[in-house]
Scaffold this motif. Structure first.
Motif, mmCIF file in Angstrom:
data_model
loop_
_atom_site.group_PDB
_atom_site.id
_atom_site.type_symbol
_atom_site.label_atom_id
_atom_site.label_comp_id
_atom_site.label_asym_id
_atom_site.label_seq_id
_atom_site.Cartn_x
_atom_site.Cartn_y
_atom_site.Cartn_z
ATOM 1 N N VAL A 177 38.988 52.243 40.282
ATOM 2 C CA VAL A 177 39.305 51.046 39.514
ATOM 3 C C VAL A 177 38.103 50.126 39.468
ATOM 4 C CG1 VAL A 177 41.745 51.177 40.136
ATOM 5 C CG2 VAL A 177 40.202 49.766 41.498
ATOM 6 N N THR A 178 38.076 49.297 38.425
ATOM 7 C CA THR A 178 37.001 48.333 38.232
ATOM 8 C C THR A 178 37.620 46.945 38.026
ATOM 9 O OG1 THR A 178 35.554 49.992 37.226
ATOM 10 C CG2 THR A 178 35.043 47.679 36.770
ATOM 11 N N PHE A 179 37.058 45.951 38.719
ATOM 12 C CA PHE A 179 37.482 44.556 38.547
ATOM 13 C C PHE A 179 36.511 43.846 37.608
ATOM 14 C CE2 PHE A 179 38.951 45.827 42.743
ATOM 15 C CZ PHE A 179 40.248 45.336 42.804
ATOM 16 N N SER A 180 37.057 43.173 36.600
ATOM 17 C CA SER A 180 36.234 42.351 35.706
ATOM 18 C C SER A 180 36.708 40.910 35.794
ATOM 19 C CB SER A 180 36.345 42.850 34.258
ATOM 20 O OG SER A 180 35.862 44.175 34.141
ATOM 21 N N ILE A 181 35.763 39.994 35.925
ATOM 22 C CA ILE A 181 36.075 38.573 36.027
ATOM 23 C C ILE A 181 35.490 37.867 34.814
ATOM 24 C CG2 ILE A 181 35.788 36.466 37.385
ATOM 25 C CD1 ILE A 181 35.578 38.202 39.866
ATOM 26 N N TYR A 182 36.346 37.074 34.148
ATOM 27 C CA TYR A 182 35.943 36.392 32.919
ATOM 28 C C TYR A 182 36.011 34.886 33.123
ATOM 29 C CZ TYR A 182 36.932 40.940 30.799
ATOM 30 O OH TYR A 182 36.954 42.277 30.487
ATOM 31 N N SER A 183 35.096 34.194 32.446
ATOM 32 C CA SER A 183 35.213 32.743 32.354
ATOM 33 C C SER A 183 36.154 32.420 31.206
ATOM 34 C CB SER A 183 33.833 32.103 32.122
ATOM 35 O OG SER A 183 33.285 32.586 30.902
ATOM 36 N N VAL A 184 36.590 31.150 31.148
ATOM 37 C CA VAL A 184 37.503 30.714 30.089
ATOM 38 C C VAL A 184 36.888 29.494 29.416
ATOM 39 C CG1 VAL A 184 39.842 30.006 29.538
ATOM 40 C CG2 VAL A 184 39.441 31.576 31.449
ATOM 41 N N PRO A 185 36.826 29.445 28.061
ATOM 42 C CA PRO A 185 37.325 30.440 27.114
ATOM 43 C C PRO A 185 36.701 31.818 27.364
ATOM 44 C CG PRO A 185 36.762 28.438 25.949
ATOM 45 C CD PRO A 185 36.221 28.284 27.351
ATOM 46 N N MET A 186 37.493 32.823 26.983
ATOM 47 C CA MET A 186 37.156 34.181 27.388
ATOM 48 C C MET A 186 36.399 34.921 26.294
ATOM 49 S SD MET A 186 39.861 37.177 28.307
ATOM 50 C CE MET A 186 39.352 38.860 28.632
ATOM 51 N N ASP A 187 35.342 35.618 26.699
ATOM 52 C CA ASP A 187 34.676 36.595 25.835
ATOM 53 C C ASP A 187 35.058 37.963 26.385
ATOM 54 O OD1 ASP A 187 33.108 38.314 24.432
ATOM 55 O OD2 ASP A 187 31.204 37.302 24.839
ATOM 56 N N PRO A 188 36.040 38.656 25.764
ATOM 57 C CA PRO A 188 36.572 39.880 26.359
ATOM 58 C C PRO A 188 35.557 41.001 26.490
ATOM 59 C CG PRO A 188 37.398 39.583 24.125
ATOM 60 C CD PRO A 188 36.711 38.313 24.498
ATOM 61 N N TYR A 219 32.915 44.386 39.238
ATOM 62 C CA TYR A 219 32.843 45.013 40.566
ATOM 63 C C TYR A 219 33.545 46.378 40.504
ATOM 64 C CZ TYR A 219 31.512 40.354 42.145
ATOM 65 O OH TYR A 219 30.864 39.152 42.310
ATOM 66 N N GLY A 220 32.832 47.387 40.943
ATOM 67 C CA GLY A 220 33.409 48.719 40.963
ATOM 68 C C GLY A 220 32.509 49.720 40.251
ATOM 69 N N PRO A 221 32.951 50.969 40.134
ATOM 70 C CA PRO A 221 34.326 51.403 40.459
ATOM 71 C C PRO A 221 34.526 51.639 41.961
ATOM 72 C CG PRO A 221 33.066 53.255 39.635
ATOM 73 C CD PRO A 221 32.164 52.068 39.509
ATOM 74 N N TYR A 222 35.785 51.446 42.402
ATOM 75 C CA TYR A 222 36.168 51.664 43.791
ATOM 76 C C TYR A 222 37.282 52.709 43.851
ATOM 77 C CZ TYR A 222 33.809 47.154 44.441
ATOM 78 O OH TYR A 222 32.898 46.137 44.448
ATOM 79 N N LEU A 223 37.200 53.584 44.840
ATOM 80 C CA LEU A 223 38.245 54.585 45.041
ATOM 81 C C LEU A 223 39.489 53.946 45.639
ATOM 82 C CD1 LEU A 223 36.229 57.649 46.423
ATOM 83 C CD2 LEU A 223 37.533 57.581 44.282
ATOM 84 N N VAL A 224 40.630 54.406 45.151
ATOM 85 C CA VAL A 224 41.909 53.913 45.646
ATOM 86 C C VAL A 224 42.202 54.549 47.001
ATOM 87 C CG1 VAL A 224 44.402 53.900 45.208
ATOM 88 C CG2 VAL A 224 42.797 53.498 43.332
ATOM 89 N N GLU A 225 42.795 53.743 47.888
ATOM 90 C CA GLU A 225 43.254 54.253 49.180
ATOM 91 C C GLU A 225 44.775 54.342 49.157
ATOM 92 O OE1 GLU A 225 41.786 51.734 52.234
ATOM 93 O OE2 GLU A 225 39.662 52.138 51.811
ATOM 94 N N ILE A 226 45.292 55.346 49.855
ATOM 95 C CA ILE A 226 46.748 55.518 49.869
ATOM 96 C C ILE A 226 47.381 54.498 50.811
ATOM 97 C CG2 ILE A 226 46.636 57.963 49.295
ATOM 98 C CD1 ILE A 226 47.093 58.605 52.237
ATOM 99 N N THR A 227 48.653 54.267 50.594
ATOM 100 C CA THR A 227 49.418 53.359 51.443
ATOM 101 C C THR A 227 50.584 54.125 52.061
ATOM 102 O OG1 THR A 227 50.941 52.662 49.695
ATOM 103 C CG2 THR A 227 48.843 51.484 49.866
ATOM 104 N N GLU A 228 51.399 53.431 52.820
ATOM 105 C CA GLU A 228 52.561 54.071 53.419
ATOM 106 C C GLU A 228 53.663 54.339 52.403
ATOM 107 O OE1 GLU A 228 53.802 51.530 56.560
ATOM 108 O OE2 GLU A 228 52.091 51.987 57.868
#
Length: 560
Positions: free
Chosen positions: A339-350, A357-366
């Motif tokens: 997954v990748t995290f994207s952070i935008y300012s507002v007003p937003m330029d999509p 930040y990323g990509p990061y591998l997902v870790e499993i949960t219980e």
């Protein structure tokens, strides 16, 4: 002078045919025949008739000079045998002579062999599909000849079988591709040119009839049908191998000749080949079939569950994505997801996030089917932001999913009386209404801070962001606060990232209740007004704005 008279009688002498000889000729060939004759009457002229002995009687061609002549003609005998030819020569005065000879017509035509196939068999042209039980009938005819003496045949390069007579039957006991060679000989030794027929004995036909697409981590039904081609009947009890990419499984055909297997796909999405094969055994030849097979990426979605309200006094902000496998009864390996995290300012330029930040591998949960990514990033300056989680195509071979809803992230400076909040309610559009705000009074008595509200309607994402504060009030007794500000409203396509519309000089009022102090749920309400004061959107009324996630805090400076 004395004169006397006497009568002279001149008698006609018939022509004489000179000796003739017997002839030996071949059937179905034209030969020239000629016979000589003589006649003392050199002034006679002659005609001739020929009886060929085969039912044909015709005039002969006569050529003559001074009493010598020749009778000639061409003739063809269709059938072998012995024929008596009779020649008759006539002179003009009725004299006749006859001669005969024997013409032996030889049998030079070889017999004709015919190979026919009895059921079971299939095919209208070579090679024919037959069984070890299939009977071949080999026969020969000599037409007008004197008869068939021998029929000969062999299988491939095997021993030649000789049969006396004009009819026999045989089978081929060995499976495989075979060529039958055969010919016949008549009683006078005419040999037929060798014939051949190609056959395939005990051939099986495997046809893949299963699914041709599936999804990673989900089951797919593989199926193939095996039949005996000659009999057109199912073949039970045979092992069938199925292969898709790196996965190979086996199944046994049932009484209907069908082999089936339910396979859980464990390969990246893409285009593959599904092959089904039956290996040759002691009874049947092998067979295989294949076609294109598509593996789709499994569907997954994510929710942002990290920090949404952060003071400027901390060094890091915790971003967290909670990832959910599709609820279809079959779970894949979530650790294959990035997954990748994207952070935008507002007003937003999509199209232009301020931080990625990323990509990061997902870790499993219980919890089965639920994964998580947690990452700490450096703190941001005081402001309101939007956070979105995405599954980039280039990073994910096994999974695909839509971008998450935009979630507000508020970074505030804690001082004096102020109100902070972040979380989500149900928007009237049916989507999550994500909000985040931080509002406080400046020393000059005017409010400052930021507030963001985001909701989705169909493919459109709407973002409402404060840009000029007008007022704020806090009711300590009711744990209630409201604030008003001018704002910018943006609409963009959540699938393509295209900004569709953006407009300023709108206004909103937000009312919040910090109910946690009383053991109840916090409440958020917002009304948005267009440039002429008409309400263009409201949330938190119907349905009521009870927080489904997050919290609202009214901070009071007890030193005041």
């Amino acid at each position: 002078i004395d004169t006397d008279t006497l009568t002279v009688t001149v008698y006609n002498i018939a022509p004489t045919i000179l000796p003739v000889s017997d002839r030996v000729v071949d059937e179905d060939k034209i030969y020239s025949y000629s016979w000589s004759f003589t006649d003392p009457g050199i002034l006679d002229w002659h005609t001739a008739s020929i009886n060929w002995g085969d039912g044909t009687i015709e005039p002969g061609i006569v050529s003559e000079l001074n009493g010598d002549g020749i009778v000639s003609k061409n003739h063809l005998y269709v059938h072998p045998g012995f024929y008596t030819v009779t020649i008759i020569v006539f002179d003009k005065d009725g004299g006749v002579d006859t001669a005969s000879l024997i013409v032996e017509v030889l049998d030079i035509t070889p017999p004709i062999s015919t190979l026919t196939i009895q059921p079971p068999y299939q095919g209208t042209e070579e090679p024919f599909f037959v069984s070890t039980a299939t009977e071949f009938v080999l026969s020969a005819e000599d037409g007008d000849g004197l008869g068939v003496a021998l029929i000969k045949y062999r299988i491939d390069d095997g021993v030649e079988i000789i049969h006396t007579g004009d009819f026999l039957t045989f089978t081929i006991p060995e499976k495989g591709f075979h060529t039958i060679y055969y010919y016949s000989i008549d009683v006078v030794g005419n040999v037929e040119e060798e014939n051949s027929m190609e056959v395939i004995v005990n051939a099986a036909e495997l046809t893949y009839t299963g699914e041709i697409s599936g999804t990673y981590s989900d089951p797919v039904s593989l199926e193939a049908n095996l039949i005996d081609i000659a009999w057109q009947l199912p073949i039970p009890g045979k092992i069938i191998e199925f292969t898709i990419g790196s996965q190979t499984v086996y199944a046994i055909t049932d009484s209907n000749g069908i082999a089936s297997f339910t396979l859980i796909l464990d390969q990246p999405g893409g285009l593959y080949t599904i092959s089904a094969s039956f290996a040759e055994d002691g009874e049947y030849l092998g067979s295989s079939d294949s076609c294109e097979f598509t593996i789709e990426k499994e569907h997954v979605y994510a929710s942002y569950t990290g920090s949404t309200i952060v003071p400027t006094t901390v060094d890091t902000i915790t971003l967290r994505a909670t990832v959910f496998d599709e609820i279809d009864g079959y779970l894949g390996d979530l650790t294959k997801i990035k997954v990748t995290f994207s952070i935008y300012s507002v007003p937003m330029d999509p199209l232009n996030p301020i931080e990625v930040y990323g990509p990061y591998l997902v870790e499993i949960t219980e919890v089965d089917g639920v994964g998580v990514v947690i990452v700490d990033i450096p703190s941001l300056s005081e402001n309101g932001y939007l956070v979105q989680i995405s599954f980039k195509t280039e990073d994910n071979d096994y999974y695909q999913g839509p971008d998450s809803d935009l979630v507000t992230l508020t970074v505030y400076e804690p001082s004096g009386d102020f109100v902070t909040g972040g979380g989500w309610i149900w928007d009237p559009s049916g989507s999550k209404g994500n909000f985040g705000f931080n509002v406080k009074y400046k020393k000059n008595g005017l409010p400052k801070g930021q507030a963001i509200y985001v909701y989705r309607a169909g493919d459109w994402e709407y973002i409402i962001k404060s840009n000029a504060w007008e007022g704020m009030a806090i009711d300590e007794l009711e744990n209630w606060s409201f604030f008003e500000a001018k704002c910018v409203v943006q609409q963009y396509n959540s699938k393509t990232g295209e900004l569709i519309w953006s407009e300023g000089n709108y206004k909103f009022r937000i009312d919040v209740w910090d109910k946690n102090k009383d053991g109840e749920n916090d409440v958020f309400q917002i009304r948005v007004y267009d440039k002429i004061g008409l309400i263009c959107h409201e949330a938190g009324f119907e349905p009521y704005g009870i927080l489904q996630g997050g919290n609202i805090v009214i901070h009071l400076d007890k030193n005041e």
